[in-house]
Motif scaffolding. Sequence first.
Motif, PDB file in Angstrom:
ATOM      1  N   ALA A 269       2.678   2.060   2.919  1.00 51.03           N
ATOM      2  CA  ALA A 269       3.616   2.947   3.595  1.00 51.03           C
ATOM      3  C   ALA A 269       4.964   2.929   2.868  1.00 51.03           C
TER       4      ALA A 269
ATOM      5  N   CYS B  89       3.898   8.102   0.603  1.00 53.40           N
ATOM      6  CA  CYS B  89       3.072   7.744   1.754  1.00 53.40           C
ATOM      7  C   CYS B  89       3.981   7.562   2.957  1.00 53.40           C
ATOM      8  N   GLN B  90       3.772   8.393   3.971  1.00 46.68           N
ATOM      9  CA  GLN B  90       4.648   8.352   5.141  1.00 46.68           C
ATOM     10  C   GLN B  90       3.802   8.446   6.414  1.00 46.68           C
ATOM     11  N   GLU B  91       3.855   7.384   7.208  1.00 46.46           N
ATOM     12  CA  GLU B  91       3.157   7.322   8.505  1.00 46.46           C
ATOM     13  C   GLU B  91       1.679   7.650   8.356  1.00 46.46           C
ATOM     14  N   GLY B  92       1.091   7.076   7.303  1.00 49.84           N
ATOM     15  CA  GLY B  92      -0.345   7.240   7.101  1.00 49.84           C
ATOM     16  C   GLY B  92      -0.734   8.554   6.467  1.00 49.84           C
ATOM     17  N   ARG B  93       0.243   9.359   6.103  1.00 54.76           N
ATOM     18  CA  ARG B  93      -0.048  10.644   5.474  1.00 54.76           C
ATOM     19  C   ARG B  93       0.552  10.687   4.074  1.00 54.76           C
TER      20      ARG B  93
END
Length: 210
Positions: free
Chosen positions: A7, A21-25
Motif C-alpha cells: 500500500a 497502490c492505494q487502498e488495495g487498488r
Amino acid sequence: RGDSREAGAHWTEPGCRSCRCQEGRVLCGTVSCSVPCSHPLPVPPGGCCPTCAGCLHEGVARAEGEVFSPPDGNCSVCVCLAGNVSCLSPECPPGSCPSPSPSDCCSCQPGKCSFRGRTYPHGARFSPDGDGCTTCLCQGGEVECSFAPCPVLDCPQEQRLLRPGQCCSSCRDSPAPSDGSVSCRRTECLETCPHPIRIPGQCCPDCSAG
C-alpha cells in the motif's frame, strides 16, 4: 499483472504510465514531467521525461558545462549549465572604432578627422598646404603629419634661400675663393620658436608651424 505491491507504493509501467497502490487498488496515469530548466535534452532511450543533464540549443545538443558560440555568428559566447543556456554579447564602445574589420563583432565605423576646418575620411592622405612638403594621414579620428626630408646644406644660414614651390632651402650661388682654398664655419640658426620641429638632414629647426 500478478505482482504484489505494498500500500502506498509508486512505480512506472511501460509506456510512461505512473502507478500507485492505494487502498488495495492500482491507480495509473500518464507520467507528468516537471522540467526545471530552459533547454533540456530530449527524452533519452527508455526514459519518459527530458533531462537537464545537458542542453539543446538551436537544435544542437551541448554537454554540461560546454562553452560555445551560436552558429549565427553574432559573436555571443554561451555556456550550458544544468540544462540552461546563458549567453553574453560583446560590449561595443559607443561611436567610432579605430579601424574597420569584417570580423569585428561591433558595428562601429572608423572616425573621420577634422583638420584646419576640413573633414577627411579614415585612411585619407592629404597635404594641408597643397605643396606636397607636408603629408598627413587620417587614422581613426587622429591626424598624423610628416615632413619631406631635406638635404644637408654646406652653406651658412644667411646664404640659404627657400625658393617658391620648393620644400627645402638651397644655397645661394656664391663665387668660389680666388686662391682655391676651402673655408668652413659653424651654421648659426637665426630663427627661434617655442615649438621647433627637428627635420632629419637639416641643421636648424623648422619654425614654419609656429
